[in-house]
Design a protein around this motif. Structure first.
Motif, PDB file in Angstrom:
ATOM      1  N   ARG A 292     -17.195   9.592  82.217  1.00 44.60           N
ATOM      2  CA  ARG A 292     -18.287  10.500  81.883  1.00 44.60           C
ATOM      3  C   ARG A 292     -17.994  11.380  80.676  1.00 44.60           C
ATOM      4  NH1 ARG A 292     -21.501  11.996  87.344  1.00 44.60           N
ATOM      5  NH2 ARG A 292     -23.220  11.704  85.931  1.00 44.60           N
ATOM      6  N   LEU A 293     -17.715  10.733  79.566  1.00 44.73           N
ATOM      7  CA  LEU A 293     -17.524  11.460  78.307  1.00 44.73           C
ATOM      8  C   LEU A 293     -18.854  11.514  77.568  1.00 44.73           C
ATOM      9  CD1 LEU A 293     -14.199   9.718  77.230  1.00 44.73           C
ATOM     10  CD2 LEU A 293     -14.466  11.892  78.452  1.00 44.73           C
ATOM     11  N   LEU A 294     -18.975  12.466  76.644  1.00 42.26           N
ATOM     12  CA  LEU A 294     -20.178  12.541  75.807  1.00 42.26           C
ATOM     13  C   LEU A 294     -19.956  11.655  74.590  1.00 42.26           C
ATOM     14  CD1 LEU A 294     -20.945  16.354  75.975  1.00 42.26           C
ATOM     15  CD2 LEU A 294     -21.896  14.495  77.326  1.00 42.26           C
TER      16      LEU A 294
ATOM     17  N   ARG B 166      -9.793  16.787  79.413  1.00 40.45           N
ATOM     18  CA  ARG B 166     -10.938  17.672  79.593  1.00 40.45           C
ATOM     19  C   ARG B 166     -10.852  18.411  80.934  1.00 40.45           C
ATOM     20  NH1 ARG B 166     -16.672  14.899  79.980  1.00 40.45           N
ATOM     21  NH2 ARG B 166     -15.769  14.283  81.984  1.00 40.45           N
TER      22      ARG B 166
ATOM     23  N   ARG C  99     -15.668  26.103  87.346  1.00 45.13           N
ATOM     24  CA  ARG C  99     -14.725  26.396  86.267  1.00 45.13           C
ATOM     25  C   ARG C  99     -13.285  26.446  86.780  1.00 45.13           C
ATOM     26  NH1 ARG C  99     -18.006  30.936  82.754  1.00 45.13           N
ATOM     27  NH2 ARG C  99     -19.824  29.604  82.433  1.00 45.13           N
TER      28      ARG C  99
ATOM     29  N   PHE D 198     -13.570  11.418  86.725  1.00 49.75           N
ATOM     30  CA  PHE D 198     -14.474  10.413  87.287  1.00 49.75           C
ATOM     31  C   PHE D 198     -13.966   9.004  87.017  1.00 49.75           C
ATOM     32  CE2 PHE D 198     -16.657  14.127  85.678  1.00 49.75           C
ATOM     33  CZ  PHE D 198     -17.372  14.568  86.767  1.00 49.75           C
TER      34      PHE D 198
ATOM     35  N   ILE E 299     -19.018  20.786  84.554  1.00 47.29           N
ATOM     36  CA  ILE E 299     -17.872  21.450  83.967  1.00 47.29           C
ATOM     37  C   ILE E 299     -17.965  22.958  84.169  1.00 47.29           C
ATOM     38  CG2 ILE E 299     -17.177  22.087  81.630  1.00 47.29           C
ATOM     39  CD1 ILE E 299     -17.192  19.048  81.087  1.00 47.29           C
TER      40      ILE E 299
ATOM     41  N   ILE F 266     -15.652  25.821  75.818  1.00 50.87           N
ATOM     42  CA  ILE F 266     -16.871  26.301  75.170  1.00 50.87           C
ATOM     43  C   ILE F 266     -17.806  26.940  76.200  1.00 50.87           C
ATOM     44  CG2 ILE F 266     -18.883  25.637  73.809  1.00 50.87           C
ATOM     45  CD1 ILE F 266     -16.465  25.194  72.178  1.00 50.87           C
ATOM     46  N   VAL F 267     -17.947  26.305  77.361  1.00 49.65           N
ATOM     47  CA  VAL F 267     -18.894  26.857  78.342  1.00 49.65           C
ATOM     48  C   VAL F 267     -18.416  28.206  78.878  1.00 49.65           C
ATOM     49  CG1 VAL F 267     -19.742  24.598  79.058  1.00 49.65           C
ATOM     50  CG2 VAL F 267     -17.979  25.716  80.408  1.00 49.65           C
ATOM     51  N   THR F 268     -17.117  28.480  78.791  1.00 49.91           N
ATOM     52  CA  THR F 268     -16.674  29.805  79.225  1.00 49.91           C
ATOM     53  C   THR F 268     -16.734  30.806  78.081  1.00 49.91           C
ATOM     54  OG1 THR F 268     -14.365  29.365  78.668  1.00 49.91           O
ATOM     55  CG2 THR F 268     -15.062  28.822  80.906  1.00 49.91           C
TER      56      THR F 268
ATOM     57  N   PHE G  42     -26.341  28.824  79.416  1.00 48.56           N
ATOM     58  CA  PHE G  42     -25.618  28.051  78.396  1.00 48.56           C
ATOM     59  C   PHE G  42     -26.360  26.760  78.081  1.00 48.56           C
ATOM     60  CE2 PHE G  42     -22.668  24.813  77.058  1.00 48.56           C
ATOM     61  CZ  PHE G  42     -21.852  25.467  76.154  1.00 48.56           C
TER      62      PHE G  42
ATOM     63  N   LEU H 142     -15.159  21.080  75.658  1.00 47.48           N
ATOM     64  CA  LEU H 142     -16.354  21.496  76.395  1.00 47.48           C
ATOM     65  C   LEU H 142     -16.115  22.550  77.495  1.00 47.48           C
ATOM     66  CD1 LEU H 142     -19.260  20.816  75.940  1.00 47.48           C
ATOM     67  CD2 LEU H 142     -19.101  19.076  77.714  1.00 47.48           C
ATOM     68  N   PRO H 143     -15.127  22.361  78.369  1.00 47.92           N
ATOM     69  CA  PRO H 143     -14.927  23.364  79.429  1.00 47.92           C
ATOM     70  C   PRO H 143     -14.571  24.745  78.877  1.00 47.92           C
ATOM     71  CG  PRO H 143     -13.741  21.349  79.945  1.00 47.92           C
ATOM     72  CD  PRO H 143     -14.214  21.220  78.526  1.00 47.92           C
TER      73      PRO H 143
ATOM     74  N   ILE I 253     -12.491  18.079  87.172  1.00 48.10           N
ATOM     75  CA  ILE I 253     -13.008  16.878  87.839  1.00 48.10           C
ATOM     76  C   ILE I 253     -12.798  15.658  86.954  1.00 48.10           C
ATOM     77  CG2 ILE I 253     -14.965  15.895  89.066  1.00 48.10           C
ATOM     78  CD1 ILE I 253     -16.257  18.633  89.045  1.00 48.10           C
TER      79      ILE I 253
ATOM     80  N   ASP J 295     -21.667  11.071  71.901  1.00 44.13           N
ATOM     81  CA  ASP J 295     -22.005  11.487  70.535  1.00 44.13           C
ATOM     82  C   ASP J 295     -21.082  12.616  70.057  1.00 44.13           C
ATOM     83  OD1 ASP J 295     -22.941  13.349  72.282  1.00 44.13           O
ATOM     84  OD2 ASP J 295     -24.825  13.718  71.218  1.00 44.13           O
ATOM     85  N   ARG J 296     -19.984  12.821  70.785  1.00 48.71           N
ATOM     86  CA  ARG J 296     -19.042  13.854  70.345  1.00 48.71           C
ATOM     87  C   ARG J 296     -17.643  13.280  70.241  1.00 48.71           C
ATOM     88  NH1 ARG J 296     -21.105  19.387  73.055  1.00 48.71           N
ATOM     89  NH2 ARG J 296     -23.307  18.801  73.136  1.00 48.71           N
TER      90      ARG J 296
END
Ligand SMILES: Nc1ncnc2c1ncn2[C@@H]1O[C@H](COP(=O)(O)OP(=O)(O)O)[C@@H](O)[C@H]1O
Ligand SMILES: [Mg+2]
Lengths: 224, 327
Positions: free
Chosen positions: A89-91, A150, A79, A85, B236, A105-107, B242, A102-103, A83, A93-94
């Motif tokens: 390396r994107l998603l 991102r 965190r 690439f 990430i 949201i994960v926090t 999660f 995303l970074p 990074i 379907d979003r």
């Protein structure tokens, strides 16, 4: 920010990808990592993010001693690192917005704060008007800028990029480099792996050169 | 869980801490709810495969539930027919009519007894003469060889074991010569029902295992198809918790959906069976009818579905998420 002390990496069944690499990247410093294909650039970056573990030596990243860092502590390390690439390396379907979010949201950041910071990051890379698009509808340069947004949206003190311009033409590459310089100017440490010697040579930053896993040059110019 | 922590570096005055904690909790719940809804949304984007999986789970849950209901009804039926079971007390020879009548009355007053009926030796002889056609033989006998008889109707609420002990007690009465119970078949029915119920338990366990595997396998495929997403999320800085969460909630929805399908199937079958069963019961002069699933049954099914869904998800997630690491 990054300290390597006599670090070696040997993949199972392979030869040494890195041997006895030592260097230090100060906080707020920007540097390039270069060398031929197979020299060990990606391996070095993977050691910093604990995608791989060193076979020998000590690595300290942002105060974390990676040799002693357990599996469960890896998320906390990552965190603090943005990074980037070569293949973005994107998603797929979003939307662009959701990718960049995303970074955060994960926090577990609250929704309103997420929106504010995502827009700020998209604004920095000049994609504010494309937040509802899906990655496949964007050009390569735009996708890489989403990747950069991102990587910086959660304001990490360290940015790592593995061949960030490898799929881009020279002009777009210059733009991307300008973005990295911008982040470096606000205090972010940046380490960029690239074999694009022309691009690197045109910029006034420290260059670390790897050859067959050994650090053969460390200085302000590209070793030739 | 570190995902629940407030992001660091956010300014927060000392006085605002309580409020901050409350907001943190609210945010935590909000996030879980969001993932829960998101998981449902994902499922609804693949309606066909979601429906198929849910239907399979539903059938697997409906089978033991339906069998259990049928057997439970049969047991009730046994209870209804128990009214026709009587205890016959053949009294000792030479017991005065008066004494026998008093005994019958006394027994009728007991809580375990619904009612009694006394047939004196003379009445018995009369009936025998009438029905057997051996009148002359009886005339040739010296006196009346038949004993007095009290038929005891046990209370209808009495379980078979209690009837058995009532029988033992009556048999021990000094006035009673022989006590007979005409309920062997009820006992047989009950032990048969017990046996069948045990069989259903075995079936239920096997099918529960099947549900576990169905959910586990469905989620394994789901995890496999989202491999890249998992890798990126890990890079990430997402915690295992999660990454696990959406899959657990997907398992939850599968279980809940399966249980709802099972309820639908069971009640639909009950409706379809209602007519024939009532006709059959009518032939036997019974007003027996099938009810819908009881509230207890509904709760049990829903709980079982959700538990199995979550357990299946845990199984899949535990086995496969760890293996997916960035390289
Ligand atoms: N996962 C791996 N397993 C085995 N060998 C690897 C692996 N990754 C890289 N290598 C080897 O390590 C060496 C360095 O590779 P890499 O770090 O990718 O170099 P670069 O990024 O400079 O091209 C190469 O010889 C490569 O074949
Ligand atoms: Mg490489």
């Amino acid at each position: 920010m990054i300290l390597f002390d006599k670090v070696s990496k040997r993949y199972p069944g392979g030869q040494e990808a890195l041997s006895m690499v030592s260097f230090r990247l100060e906080a707020g410093e920007m540097a390039f990592l270069t060398g031929h294909s197979g020299a060990g650039k990606s391996s070095l970056l993977k050691l910093i993010t604990l995608i791989e573990r060193a076979s020998a030596g000590q690595i300290v990243v942002n105060g974390h001693n990676l040799t002693r860092l357990g599996r469960r502590e890896i998320p906390r390390l990552r965190r603090n690192i943005g990074i980037i690439f070569q293949d973005y390396r994107l998603l797929h379907d979003r939307t662009v917005f959701d990718n960049v979010a995303l970074p955060l949201i994960v926090t577990g950041l609250q929704r309103r704060d997420v929106a504010r910071r995502v827009r700020a990051a998209l604004d920095m890379v000049g994609l504010l008007n494309k937040e509802k698009r899906y990655p496949v509808t964007l050009s390569g340069g735009e996708q890489q800028r989403v990747g950069i947004a991102r990587a910086v949206v959660h304001k990490p003190p360290l940015l790592l990029a593995d061949e960030p311009t490898g799929n881009l033409d020279p002009e777009l590459s210059r733009e991307i480099m300008t973005l990295f310089e911008l982040f470096n100017q606000v205090g972010v440490s940046v380490l960029i792996a690239s074999h694009d010697l022309e691009l690197i040579g045109s910029l006034p930053y420290r260059v670390l050169t790897l050859e067959q896993g050994r650090l053969i040059h460390d200085g302000g110019m590209v070793g030739r | 869980m570190s995902a629940a922590k407030a992001p660091s570096g956010r300014p927060q005055g000392a006085g605002a801490t309580r409020k901050g904690v409350r907001r943190g909790l609210k945010g935590y719940l909000e996030r879980h709810l969001q993932v829960l809804i998101h998981a449902l949304g994902r499922l609804s984007r693949n309606p066909l495969s979601t429906l198929m999986t849910t239907a399979v789970i539903g059938i697997a849950l409906a089978l033991p539930a339906g069998l259990y209901l049928v057997v439970d009804h049969v047991r009730d039926l046994g209870g209804q027919w128990r009214e026709t079971t009587r205890i016959s007390l053949f009294l000792k020879q030479g017991l005065a009519d008066e004494e026998a009548r008093r005994l019958a009355e006394r027994l009728a007053g007991e809580a375990e007894v619904e009612g009694t009926e006394y047939v004196s030796p003379a009445q018995a002889l009369e009936e025998f003469r009438e029905f057997s056609g051996f009148g002359e033989v009886l005339d040739a006998l010296d006196g009346n060889p038949l004993p007095g008889l009290i038929t005891v109707q046990p209370a209808s609420s009495l379980p078979p074991e209690a009837i058995q002990s009532l029988l033992e007690r009556l048999r021990a009465l000094p006035e009673v010569d022989i006590a007979q119970l005409d309920m062997e078949w009820v006992r047989r029915l009950h032990s048969l029902v017990d046996l069948v119920q045990r069989g259903i338990l075995v079936i239920a366990i096997l099918l529960a295992l099947a549900v576990l595997l169905i959910v586990g396998n469905t989620l394994r495929l789901d995890i496999e198809s989202r491999r890249e997403e998992i890798v990126i999320t890990k890079l990430i800085g997402a915690t295992d918790g999660f990454i696990r969460r959406p899959f657990l909630y997907t398992g939850f929805w599968y279980g809940l959906g399966g249980a709802l399908v099972a309820l639908l199937l069971v009640n639909l079958s009950l409706v379809l069976l209602q007519g024939p069963v009532q006709r059959l019961a009518g032939l036997y002069g019974s007003d027996f009818r099938l009810g819908f699933t009881s509230p207890g049954m509904v709760i049990l099914l829903l709980a079982a579905g959700v538990m199995l869904g979550l357990a299946g998800a845990l199984l899949a997630v535990g086995r496969h998420l760890r293996d997916i690491e960035p390289e």
